[in-house]
Design a protein around this motif. Structure first.
Motif, short mmCIF file in Angstrom:
data_model
loop_
_atom_site.label_atom_id
_atom_site.label_comp_id
_atom_site.label_asym_id
_atom_site.label_seq_id
_atom_site.Cartn_x
_atom_site.Cartn_y
_atom_site.Cartn_z
N SER A 31 0.83 -1.21 0.00
CA SER A 31 0.00 0.00 0.00
C SER A 31 0.86 1.26 0.00
O SER A 31 0.52 2.25 -0.66
CB SER A 31 -0.95 0.00 1.19
N ALA A 35 0.99 4.83 -4.15
CA ALA A 35 0.91 6.25 -4.51
C ALA A 35 2.05 6.69 -5.43
O ALA A 35 1.80 7.35 -6.44
CB ALA A 35 0.84 7.12 -3.25
N GLY A 40 -2.55 5.62 -6.19
CA GLY A 40 -2.89 5.99 -4.84
C GLY A 40 -4.29 5.60 -4.40
O GLY A 40 -4.57 5.47 -3.21
N ARG A 41 -5.19 5.40 -5.35
CA ARG A 41 -6.56 5.02 -4.99
C ARG A 41 -6.77 3.50 -5.05
O ARG A 41 -7.84 3.01 -4.74
CB ARG A 41 -7.54 5.72 -5.92
N ARG A 43 -6.36 -0.45 -3.96
CA ARG A 43 -6.34 -1.16 -2.68
C ARG A 43 -5.76 -2.55 -2.91
O ARG A 43 -6.15 -3.25 -3.84
CB ARG A 43 -7.75 -1.27 -2.11
N THR A 68 -7.98 -1.59 -8.52
CA THR A 68 -7.31 -0.42 -9.08
C THR A 68 -8.28 0.71 -9.33
O THR A 68 -7.88 1.81 -9.65
CB THR A 68 -6.56 -0.78 -10.37
N ASN A 69 -9.56 0.44 -9.19
CA ASN A 69 -10.61 1.43 -9.38
C ASN A 69 -11.44 1.46 -8.10
O ASN A 69 -12.00 0.44 -7.71
CB ASN A 69 -11.47 1.04 -10.58
N PRO A 70 -11.57 2.61 -7.45
CA PRO A 70 -12.29 2.67 -6.17
C PRO A 70 -13.75 2.20 -6.26
O PRO A 70 -14.32 1.81 -5.25
CB PRO A 70 -12.25 4.14 -5.78
#
Length: 86
Positions: A31, A35, A40-41, A43, A68-70
Motif C-alpha cells: 500500500s 501512490a 494511490g486510490r 487497494r 485499481t478502481n475505487p
C-alpha cells in the motif's frame, strides 16, 4: 495416527498465525508503494481463506487481491491488474 494429526494441527496453526502477520506486513508495504506508482486510490489485500480439509500447504489458501478502481470490488491480482501494473 492421532499423534500425526495433532502434530499437523499444531504446525498448521503456527503457519496460519505466521501467514496472518506476514499478510498484514505485506499489505502495509505494498500500500505504501502504490501512490508513487500513481495508483494511490488502488487497494491491495492478502486474503487467507480456510480450507475445508487442510493439507501439505496448511489450513488455508492465500490470494492477493487488488482493486485499481475505487468503484470496483477487489479481485485476484493476477486477473485484475494489467501487465504494467503487475
Amino acid at each position: 495416527m492421532r499423534t500425526a494429526r495433532a502434530a499437523w494441527t499444531a504446525a498448521a496453526a503456527t503457519l496460519s498465525a505466521t501467514r496472518r502477520r506476514a499478510a498484514a506486513a505485506l499489505d502495509e508495504a505494498v500500500s505504501a508503494e502504490l501512490a508513487p506508482l500513481h495508483l494511490g486510490r488502488a487497494r491491495f489485500a492478502t486474503e487467507l481463506a480456510p480450507l475445508e480439509e487442510g493439507g501439505a500447504d496448511g489450513a488455508e489458501t492465500v490470494t492477493f487481491t487488488v482493486s485499481t478502481n475505487p468503484d470496483m470490488p477487489p479481485g485476484p491480482l493476477n486477473r485484475i491488474a494489467s501487465g504494467g501494473e503487475l
